[in-house]
Design a protein around this motif. Structure first.
Motif, PDB file in Angstrom:
ATOM      1  N   PRO A   1     -18.532   4.346  -0.389  1.00  0.00           N
ATOM      2  CA  PRO A   1     -17.155   4.596  -1.113  1.00  0.00           C
ATOM      3  C   PRO A   1     -16.307   4.366  -2.557  1.00  0.00           C
ATOM      4  O   PRO A   1     -15.991   5.555  -3.573  1.00  0.00           O
ATOM      5  CB  PRO A   1     -16.084   4.054  -0.295  1.00  0.00           C
ATOM      6  N   THR A   2     -16.981   3.292  -3.030  1.00  0.00           N
ATOM      7  CA  THR A   2     -17.668   3.260  -4.288  1.00  0.00           C
ATOM      8  C   THR A   2     -17.710   4.728  -5.709  1.00  0.00           C
ATOM      9  O   THR A   2     -16.924   5.450  -5.895  1.00  0.00           O
ATOM     10  CB  THR A   2     -17.600   1.933  -5.038  1.00  0.00           C
ATOM     11  N   ALA A   3     -18.525   5.388  -4.874  1.00  0.00           N
ATOM     12  CA  ALA A   3     -19.209   7.157  -6.117  1.00  0.00           C
ATOM     13  C   ALA A   3     -17.954   7.307  -5.568  1.00  0.00           C
ATOM     14  O   ALA A   3     -18.431   8.389  -6.421  1.00  0.00           O
ATOM     15  CB  ALA A   3     -20.599   6.605  -4.391  1.00  0.00           C
ATOM     16  N   HIS A   4     -18.063   8.027  -3.749  1.00  0.00           N
ATOM     17  CA  HIS A   4     -17.074   8.746  -3.790  1.00  0.00           C
ATOM     18  C   HIS A   4     -15.754   8.892  -5.053  1.00  0.00           C
ATOM     19  O   HIS A   4     -14.954   9.778  -5.496  1.00  0.00           O
ATOM     20  CB  HIS A   4     -16.407   8.951  -2.712  1.00  0.00           C
TER      21      HIS A   4
ATOM     22  N   ASP B   1      -9.416  16.917  -7.385  1.00  0.00           N
ATOM     23  CA  ASP B   1      -9.652  15.177  -6.849  1.00  0.00           C
ATOM     24  C   ASP B   1      -9.612  15.243  -5.601  1.00  0.00           C
ATOM     25  O   ASP B   1     -10.350  14.544  -4.867  1.00  0.00           O
ATOM     26  CB  ASP B   1      -9.035  14.428  -7.681  1.00  0.00           C
ATOM     27  N   THR B   2      -8.033  15.382  -5.066  1.00  0.00           N
ATOM     28  CA  THR B   2      -7.841  15.688  -3.073  1.00  0.00           C
ATOM     29  C   THR B   2      -8.596  16.127  -2.413  1.00  0.00           C
ATOM     30  O   THR B   2      -9.398  16.081  -1.443  1.00  0.00           O
ATOM     31  CB  THR B   2      -6.284  16.052  -2.903  1.00  0.00           C
ATOM     32  N   ALA B   3      -9.430  17.399  -3.108  1.00  0.00           N
ATOM     33  CA  ALA B   3     -10.577  18.571  -2.191  1.00  0.00           C
ATOM     34  C   ALA B   3     -11.816  18.332  -2.533  1.00  0.00           C
ATOM     35  O   ALA B   3     -12.282  18.483  -1.149  1.00  0.00           O
ATOM     36  CB  ALA B   3      -9.882  19.744  -3.348  1.00  0.00           C
ATOM     37  N   TYR B   4     -11.937  17.390  -3.330  1.00  0.00           N
ATOM     38  CA  TYR B   4     -13.400  16.915  -3.376  1.00  0.00           C
ATOM     39  C   TYR B   4     -13.796  15.906  -2.208  1.00  0.00           C
ATOM     40  O   TYR B   4     -13.805  15.522  -1.577  1.00  0.00           O
ATOM     41  CB  TYR B   4     -13.368  15.989  -4.490  1.00  0.00           C
ATOM     42  N   MET B   5     -12.396  14.626  -2.375  1.00  0.00           N
ATOM     43  CA  MET B   5     -12.190  13.804  -1.370  1.00  0.00           C
ATOM     44  C   MET B   5     -12.442  14.168   0.433  1.00  0.00           C
ATOM     45  O   MET B   5     -12.353  13.857   1.262  1.00  0.00           O
ATOM     46  CB  MET B   5     -11.092  12.825  -1.428  1.00  0.00           C
TER      47      MET B   5
ATOM     48  N   ALA C   1     -10.921   4.811   0.668  1.00  0.00           N
ATOM     49  CA  ALA C   1     -11.529   5.683   0.105  1.00  0.00           C
ATOM     50  C   ALA C   1     -11.292   7.024   2.155  1.00  0.00           C
ATOM     51  O   ALA C   1     -11.145   7.571   1.226  1.00  0.00           O
ATOM     52  CB  ALA C   1     -12.710   6.042   0.320  1.00  0.00           C
ATOM     53  N   PHE C   2     -10.897   6.307   3.005  1.00  0.00           N
ATOM     54  CA  PHE C   2     -10.830   7.296   3.628  1.00  0.00           C
ATOM     55  C   PHE C   2      -9.219   7.250   3.747  1.00  0.00           C
ATOM     56  O   PHE C   2      -9.306   8.372   4.378  1.00  0.00           O
ATOM     57  CB  PHE C   2     -11.290   5.915   5.581  1.00  0.00           C
ATOM     58  N   SER C   3      -8.567   6.529   3.442  1.00  0.00           N
ATOM     59  CA  SER C   3      -6.758   7.245   2.889  1.00  0.00           C
ATOM     60  C   SER C   3      -7.002   8.455   2.205  1.00  0.00           C
ATOM     61  O   SER C   3      -6.681   9.366   2.577  1.00  0.00           O
ATOM     62  CB  SER C   3      -6.170   5.585   2.529  1.00  0.00           C
TER      63      SER C   3
END
Length: 325
Positions: A221-224, A236-240, A278-280
């Protein structure tokens, strides 16, 4: 041994919601004790607390607690002179000179930092390296000096070859050292001259190579989050929200905090908080809610300070509410 699923089962019976508070000690009462001793310049007490935590169990959080204490640099040289053959005072001095160096540099952008401040920053980091190398010579099997030298390597722009050698020196002594892996992940981030691809490969490979229940799980999650930070708004949102990001987060979670061998010790709160954020961001409400429940309202500054530097707890509460917790 209690797994996260066991905590979730227990907590699920409780309908209240704990107050979100930033946890300065990761649940380790020794952190508060050693800070108090450092503020009072009580070296005997500081040494006793550090020696009670074997190198094999990772002293770094305790060392940072001392290093973050003002004026330690004033009295540590006297301790070193009194104990010329001891490694521990040199490690403490090395860690303090790292944080003292950053105090001189400040958290401003490089363009806004004066030449004088940069010179002082570098001088203190070079002093840190001297103390840490001396500690490593006195205790060749210890982990902490090489972990500290990873940080100075990046701050002094020592280059990728030196950074890799110091990381390898750390993990030869402790193959799954969380701090060492976190520092190397930062080293190979795009913002430090690496790449997103290298960063993600390192994170995933490190997690899956470790035993089940590993606290290294937070690397994924840190990497993402690092890549999310590098993107413009919208991108950024599209990536996550990409399916492959969710899959990698779930894979890491299963090998880390969801594994029955995961233990609530060391940096466990940081693991849960990092996955929660990250999940959020990924829109995975169920997985985020599971993490929020397990943290019981205990907030770590990182990574929530990326969302609200002034109040990580406020960022935590906002996303906890969005997850339906």
């Amino acid at each position: 041994m209690t797994s996260l699923r066991d905590w979730g089962s227990t907590l699920g019976k409780w309908t209240g919601r704990p107050v979100a508070r930033v946890q300065k000690d990761s649940g380790d009462p020794e952190v508060g004790r050693i800070r108090k001793a450092a503020r009072a310049a009580e070296w005997t007490a500081v040494r006793e607390i550090l020696e009670a935590r074997p190198e094999s169990e990772d002293r770094t959080e305790l060392l940072w607690a001392v290093a973050d204490t003002e004026e330690v640099e004033r009295w540590m040289p006297g301790v070193i002179r009194a104990e010329p053959d001891a490694a521990l005072p040199r490690i403490v001095a090395g860690f303090r000179f790292i944080t003292w160096g950053w105090e001189a540099r400040t958290g401003a952008y490089a363009k806004d930092v004066s030449r004088e401040r940069f010179e002082l920053f570098h001088a203190r980091l070079r002093s840190s390296e001297e103390w840490l190398y001396e500690a490593a010579e006195r205790e060749p099997g210890w982990i902490s000096p090489w972990y500290g030298l990873q940080i100075t390597a990046r701050a002094l722009s020592a280059g990728p070859v030196v950074a890799r050698r110091r990381f390898e020196a750390t993990v030869r002594r402790a193959p799954h050292h969380v701090g060492a892996h976190q520092q190397y992940l930062q080293q190979i981030c795009a913002k430090w001259g690496g790449s997103h691809e290298e960063m993600h490969t390192f994170a995933r490979d490190s997690v899956l190579a470790a035993p089940g229940g590993t606290r290294l799980g937070s690397l994924v999650p840190t990497a993402h989050i690092e890549q999310w930070l590098s993107l413009d708004e919208g991108e950024d949102t599209a990536y996550m929200r990409r399916p492959e990001v969710t899959r990698s987060l779930l894979e890491a979670a299963d090998h880390s905090y969801r594994h029955p061998d995961f233990e609530r010790r060391g940096s466990w709160l940081g693991v849960l908080n990092t996955f929660a954020m990250a999940f959020s961001l990924a829109g995975e409400r169920d997985a985020a809610r599971e993490c929020f429940r397990a943290t019981e309202g205990r907030v770590t500054e990182s990574p929530w300070d990326y969302l609200n530097g002034a109040s990580p707890a406020m960022a935590y509460r906002k996303h906890r509410s969005a997850a339906g917790r």
